[in-house]
Design a protein around this motif. Structure first.
Motif, PDB file in Angstrom:
ATOM      1  N   LYS A 318      55.644 -25.108 -17.675  1.00  0.00           N
ATOM      2  CA  LYS A 318      56.532 -26.223 -17.330  1.00  0.00           C
ATOM      3  C   LYS A 318      56.404 -26.591 -15.855  1.00  0.00           C
ATOM      4  O   LYS A 318      56.470 -27.773 -15.484  1.00  0.00           O
ATOM      5  CB  LYS A 318      57.979 -25.862 -17.680  1.00  0.00           C
ATOM      6  N   GLU A 319      56.211 -25.586 -15.036  1.00  0.00           N
ATOM      7  CA  GLU A 319      56.042 -25.849 -13.604  1.00  0.00           C
ATOM      8  C   GLU A 319      54.801 -26.705 -13.349  1.00  0.00           C
ATOM      9  O   GLU A 319      54.834 -27.680 -12.593  1.00  0.00           O
ATOM     10  CB  GLU A 319      55.933 -24.534 -12.843  1.00  0.00           C
ATOM     11  N   ASP A 320      53.685 -26.357 -14.017  1.00  0.00           N
ATOM     12  CA  ASP A 320      52.462 -27.134 -13.855  1.00  0.00           C
ATOM     13  C   ASP A 320      52.605 -28.531 -14.458  1.00  0.00           C
ATOM     14  O   ASP A 320      52.082 -29.508 -13.918  1.00  0.00           O
ATOM     15  CB  ASP A 320      51.281 -26.406 -14.513  1.00  0.00           C
ATOM     16  N   LEU A 321      53.319 -28.633 -15.573  1.00  0.00           N
ATOM     17  CA  LEU A 321      53.544 -29.949 -16.188  1.00  0.00           C
ATOM     18  C   LEU A 321      54.327 -30.858 -15.256  1.00  0.00           C
ATOM     19  O   LEU A 321      54.048 -32.057 -15.161  1.00  0.00           O
ATOM     20  CB  LEU A 321      54.295 -29.791 -17.510  1.00  0.00           C
ATOM     21  N   ASN A 322      55.320 -30.307 -14.572  1.00  0.00           N
ATOM     22  CA  ASN A 322      56.100 -31.108 -13.615  1.00  0.00           C
ATOM     23  C   ASN A 322      55.195 -31.764 -12.580  1.00  0.00           C
ATOM     24  O   ASN A 322      55.309 -32.956 -12.287  1.00  0.00           O
ATOM     25  CB  ASN A 322      57.126 -30.228 -12.896  1.00  0.00           C
ATOM     26  N   ILE A 323      54.277 -30.967 -12.043  1.00  0.00           N
ATOM     27  CA  ILE A 323      53.387 -31.458 -10.986  1.00  0.00           C
ATOM     28  C   ILE A 323      52.386 -32.450 -11.560  1.00  0.00           C
ATOM     29  O   ILE A 323      52.134 -33.507 -10.971  1.00  0.00           O
ATOM     30  CB  ILE A 323      52.650 -30.276 -10.316  1.00  0.00           C
ATOM     31  N   LEU A 324      51.808 -32.105 -12.719  1.00  0.00           N
ATOM     32  CA  LEU A 324      50.784 -32.962 -13.309  1.00  0.00           C
ATOM     33  C   LEU A 324      51.333 -34.335 -13.678  1.00  0.00           C
ATOM     34  O   LEU A 324      50.771 -35.372 -13.300  1.00  0.00           O
ATOM     35  CB  LEU A 324      50.193 -32.290 -14.553  1.00  0.00           C
ATOM     36  N   ILE A 325      52.440 -34.375 -14.401  1.00  0.00           N
ATOM     37  CA  ILE A 325      52.979 -35.658 -14.867  1.00  0.00           C
ATOM     38  C   ILE A 325      53.514 -36.477 -13.705  1.00  0.00           C
ATOM     39  O   ILE A 325      53.424 -37.712 -13.706  1.00  0.00           O
ATOM     40  CB  ILE A 325      54.044 -35.413 -15.955  1.00  0.00           C
ATOM     41  N   ASP A 326      53.996 -35.811 -12.692  1.00  0.00           N
ATOM     42  CA  ASP A 326      54.436 -36.543 -11.498  1.00  0.00           C
ATOM     43  C   ASP A 326      53.283 -37.283 -10.832  1.00  0.00           C
ATOM     44  O   ASP A 326      53.487 -38.318 -10.183  1.00  0.00           O
ATOM     45  CB  ASP A 326      55.077 -35.568 -10.501  1.00  0.00           C
ATOM     46  N   SER A 327      52.057 -36.761 -10.987  1.00  0.00           N
ATOM     47  CA  SER A 327      50.897 -37.373 -10.322  1.00  0.00           C
ATOM     48  C   SER A 327      50.269 -38.510 -11.140  1.00  0.00           C
ATOM     49  O   SER A 327      49.358 -39.183 -10.659  1.00  0.00           O
ATOM     50  CB  SER A 327      49.832 -36.312 -10.036  1.00  0.00           C
ATOM     51  N   ILE A 328      50.732 -38.721 -12.385  1.00  0.00           N
ATOM     52  CA  ILE A 328      50.175 -39.779 -13.224  1.00  0.00           C
ATOM     53  C   ILE A 328      50.934 -41.082 -12.969  1.00  0.00           C
ATOM     54  O   ILE A 328      52.153 -41.128 -13.144  1.00  0.00           O
ATOM     55  CB  ILE A 328      50.270 -39.420 -14.722  1.00  0.00           C
ATOM     56  N   PRO A 329      50.252 -42.145 -12.576  1.00  0.00           N
ATOM     57  CA  PRO A 329      50.961 -43.397 -12.316  1.00  0.00           C
ATOM     58  C   PRO A 329      51.333 -44.132 -13.604  1.00  0.00           C
ATOM     59  O   PRO A 329      50.618 -44.063 -14.598  1.00  0.00           O
ATOM     60  CB  PRO A 329      49.931 -44.206 -11.518  1.00  0.00           C
ATOM     61  N   LEU A 330      52.480 -44.802 -13.591  1.00  0.00           N
ATOM     62  CA  LEU A 330      52.817 -45.763 -14.637  1.00  0.00           C
ATOM     63  C   LEU A 330      52.267 -47.121 -14.222  1.00  0.00           C
ATOM     64  O   LEU A 330      52.318 -47.483 -13.051  1.00  0.00           O
ATOM     65  CB  LEU A 330      54.330 -45.876 -14.815  1.00  0.00           C
ATOM     66  N   THR A 331      51.748 -47.873 -15.179  1.00  0.00           N
ATOM     67  CA  THR A 331      51.235 -49.207 -14.844  1.00  0.00           C
ATOM     68  C   THR A 331      51.866 -50.238 -15.774  1.00  0.00           C
ATOM     69  O   THR A 331      52.326 -49.920 -16.872  1.00  0.00           O
ATOM     70  CB  THR A 331      49.710 -49.290 -14.989  1.00  0.00           C
ATOM     71  N   TYR A 332      51.850 -51.487 -15.329  1.00  0.00           N
ATOM     72  CA  TYR A 332      52.379 -52.583 -16.149  1.00  0.00           C
ATOM     73  C   TYR A 332      51.387 -53.025 -17.213  1.00  0.00           C
ATOM     74  O   TYR A 332      51.716 -53.858 -18.051  1.00  0.00           O
ATOM     75  CB  TYR A 332      52.673 -53.805 -15.277  1.00  0.00           C
ATOM     76  N   ASN A 333      50.176 -52.521 -17.152  1.00  0.00           N
ATOM     77  CA  ASN A 333      49.106 -53.041 -18.009  1.00  0.00           C
ATOM     78  C   ASN A 333      49.251 -52.504 -19.435  1.00  0.00           C
ATOM     79  O   ASN A 333      48.951 -51.344 -19.719  1.00  0.00           O
ATOM     80  CB  ASN A 333      47.740 -52.659 -17.438  1.00  0.00           C
ATOM     81  N   ILE A 334      49.696 -53.365 -20.345  1.00  0.00           N
ATOM     82  CA  ILE A 334      49.940 -52.926 -21.719  1.00  0.00           C
ATOM     83  C   ILE A 334      48.635 -52.621 -22.462  1.00  0.00           C
ATOM     84  O   ILE A 334      48.647 -52.013 -23.525  1.00  0.00           O
ATOM     85  CB  ILE A 334      50.746 -53.977 -22.508  1.00  0.00           C
ATOM     86  N   HIS A 335      47.489 -53.046 -21.902  1.00  0.00           N
ATOM     87  CA  HIS A 335      46.212 -52.762 -22.549  1.00  0.00           C
ATOM     88  C   HIS A 335      45.910 -51.269 -22.558  1.00  0.00           C
ATOM     89  O   HIS A 335      45.063 -50.811 -23.329  1.00  0.00           O
ATOM     90  CB  HIS A 335      45.078 -53.516 -21.848  1.00  0.00           C
ATOM     91  N   TRP A 336      46.611 -50.502 -21.690  1.00  0.00           N
ATOM     92  CA  TRP A 336      46.369 -49.062 -21.641  1.00  0.00           C
ATOM     93  C   TRP A 336      47.285 -48.294 -22.587  1.00  0.00           C
ATOM     94  O   TRP A 336      47.208 -47.059 -22.650  1.00  0.00           O
ATOM     95  CB  TRP A 336      46.553 -48.538 -20.210  1.00  0.00           C
ATOM     96  N   ILE A 337      48.156 -48.994 -23.319  1.00  0.00           N
ATOM     97  CA  ILE A 337      49.077 -48.287 -24.217  1.00  0.00           C
ATOM     98  C   ILE A 337      48.310 -47.463 -25.252  1.00  0.00           C
ATOM     99  O   ILE A 337      48.620 -46.298 -25.505  1.00  0.00           O
ATOM    100  CB  ILE A 337      50.037 -49.280 -24.912  1.00  0.00           C
ATOM    101  N   ASP A 338      47.294 -48.059 -25.868  1.00  0.00           N
ATOM    102  CA  ASP A 338      46.524 -47.338 -26.882  1.00  0.00           C
ATOM    103  C   ASP A 338      45.791 -46.140 -26.293  1.00  0.00           C
ATOM    104  O   ASP A 338      45.635 -45.098 -26.954  1.00  0.00           O
ATOM    105  CB  ASP A 338      45.514 -48.279 -27.555  1.00  0.00           C
ATOM    106  N   VAL A 339      45.332 -46.293 -25.036  1.00  0.00           N
ATOM    107  CA  VAL A 339      44.654 -45.180 -24.357  1.00  0.00           C
ATOM    108  C   VAL A 339      45.638 -44.025 -24.139  1.00  0.00           C
ATOM    109  O   VAL A 339      45.335 -42.863 -24.435  1.00  0.00           O
ATOM    110  CB  VAL A 339      44.057 -45.650 -23.017  1.00  0.00           C
ATOM    111  N   ARG A 340      46.831 -44.357 -23.652  1.00  0.00           N
ATOM    112  CA  ARG A 340      47.844 -43.322 -23.415  1.00  0.00           C
ATOM    113  C   ARG A 340      48.312 -42.676 -24.727  1.00  0.00           C
ATOM    114  O   ARG A 340      48.686 -41.501 -24.764  1.00  0.00           O
ATOM    115  CB  ARG A 340      49.049 -43.933 -22.694  1.00  0.00           C
TER     116      ARG A 340
END
Length: 493
Positions: A318-340
């Motif tokens: 959980k500690e590593d997940l906190n750091i990892l997910i914090d480093s992933i940016p959210l974007t407005y680009n809905i074209h990446w929804i399927d990728v995510r």
């Protein structure tokens, strides 16, 4: 000039010539090829190692001679005449013997280059001429060269690339430098410029792999990243897999280069090594988070990497997940929804699943809060690339009653928005999209759960009547969301 097509029959023919050279005593070596080899032997071995760029006169001389050598061998081996083939083989064996008898790297490099055309089994030559001792000396020298190789700068037009590459060992420039490199075997080292690795370089690597695996594997622990790149360019996926099975502890830069090779190719073969790639990602992340973040920046919008990230998240603390997910940016680009969604699908069944959703939800909530209070620029955020994660979060967090109450509250907020104080038009618009974005997410679940609430329909109709007031905020893409929003709440018309 084309390459000689090597088949099993071709390789057998070469071996027969080697085994039966005494039967061809009446055939001399090829005079024209001997002259080319003699001209090449006038260069120092350093000039073969540091072949630079177009514009270097010595480089041009060597390249011209290599071209003549290629042509000569190609023409001879695409004819039926056994005599011509034997003459070529004798010339190439002669330069091989000189290389080993004199421990002369120039001769050996010339042999390697010529042999890349016809693939004489080196072990058969070593045994035939009793050259084991000197062959090992040559291999040790090749190891030293590969372990200490540096790029020589000779072309101002390419200086930007080579300043990066000579800084490969510095962590802060490593990722940006590797981004330029093509890890596919025998392709140029750098994409979109003139720098090429000469073919005998790859032959040096292959001969080390075939005849002194210990030295070869030692290069994979080298601190010289340029060496790592050359070695890993030549490795097959299966060779990498074998190496990882053999050694538990891998240096972080070696892992990084392995991953650049796997993630940078579209080969379907990598699917066979999926679990290994996930394991390497976890190892690199735990060894060096900044390096992994750099890798993530390159591949974050690739489907395969998102699949890997989903599996990786299942294995992290959980500690590593906190750091990892914090480093992933959210974007407005809905074209990446399927990728995510590839990431989402690969972590659905693991113990960390709900915790992952919680982390991304908190990230999204913070994202909306910042947007809600933004006064200097406007957003149009309807959905982010992690939209399906948020939907999944609400699915397990909200029952139908809580969902309907939240939707009604948001409709009221939208209805009263024009009477709510805002700092300026930017903030006013941003508030609209924060409310609307949440409401749209809820409408997806509303539709999926086949809910049919009269109060929700009434709220929507009132909202639609006020649509003219909101149209100033909605561009064409958002209007498409409004159509989907209506379909979610009222059903298909």
């Amino acid at each position: 000039m084309g390459r000689i097509k090597k088949t099993g029959e071709f390789n057998m023919e070469i071996s027969r010539i080697i085994d039966n050279l005494e039967d061809f005593n009446q055939i001399s070596s090829d005079n024209e090829l001997d002259l080319i080899l003699e001209d090449l032997s006038k260069f120092s071995f350093e000039e073969f190692i540091y072949i630079e760029y177009v514009g270097n006169s010595k480089n041009l001389d060597i390249r011209e001679l290599f071209s003549e050598l290629d042509t000569k061998i190609y023409l001879a081996f695409n004819e039926e005449s056994i005599e011509k083939k034997v003459a070529i083989v004798k010339s190439i064996i002669s330069i091989f013997q000189k290389g080993l008898n004199e421990i002369n790297l120039t001769y050996f490099f010339i042999f390697l280059y010529a042999n890349s055309q016809i693939n004489i089994p080196i072990s058969e030559l070593v045994e035939k001429y009793d050259l084991n001792g000197t062959f090992n000396e040559i291999l040790t020298k090749i190891f030293g060269i590969l372990d200490n190789i540096k790029i020589q700068l000779g072309d101002e037009a390419l200086s930007m690339y080579f300043e990066k590459l000579n800084a490969l060992n510095k962590e802060d420039t490593l990722i940006n430098s590797l981004r330029q490199i093509d890890f596919e075997k025998y392709n140029p080292l750098i994409i979109n410029n003139k720098f090429l690795i000469p073919n005998h370089f790859y032959q040096m690597i292959e001969v080390l792999y075939d005849y002194n695996l210990a030295l070869y594997e030692k290069l994979l622990t080298s601190d010289n990243v340029f060496t790592l790149v050359l070695i890993i360019k030549c490795m097959s996926f299966n060779q990498i897999n074998s190496y990882l099975i053999k050694y538990d502890e891998i240096k972080e830069k070696t892992l990084l280069c392995f991953l650049m090779k796997f993630l940078g190719t579209n080969s379907e073969d990598r699917e066979n090594y999926y679990d290994m790639i996930v394991k390497m990602c976890i190892q690199l992340y735990q060894l060096n988070k900044p390096l992994f973040k750099g890798l993530m920046d390159i591949f974050m919008y690739k489907e395969f990497f998102n699949e890997v990230m989903g599996s990786m998240c299942c294995e992290l603390s959980k500690e590593d997940l906190n750091i990892l997910i914090d480093s992933i940016p959210l974007t407005y680009n809905i074209h990446w929804i399927d990728v995510r969604t590839k990431m989402l699908d690969n972590c659905r069944d693991c113990e960390n699943y709900r915790y992952i959703l919680e982390l991304i939800y908190k990230k999204w909530e913070n994202f909306l809060l910042i947007s809600f209070n933004e006064k200097k620029r406007s957003f149009n955020i309807v959905c982010t690339d992690f939209c399906n994660f948020i939907i999944a979060y609400y699915f397990y967090k909200y029952d139908d009653e809580k969902l309907l109450n939240s939707m009604k509250e948001l409709f009221v907020n939208l209805k009263n928005l024009d009477s709510e104080w805002s700092y300026n038009i930017f903030q006013h618009k941003n508030k609209f999209f924060v409310y609307y974005s949440k409401l749209f997410i809820f409408s997806v679940i509303y539709d999926f759960n086949k809910l049919d609430d009269e109060k929700i329909k009434q709220f929507y109709n009132e909202f639609y009547e006020e649509y003219i007031l909101f149209k100033k905020f909605l561009d064409n893409k958002s209007e498409n969301f409004l159509d989907k929003f209506e379909e979610n709440l009222l059903g298909k018309l």
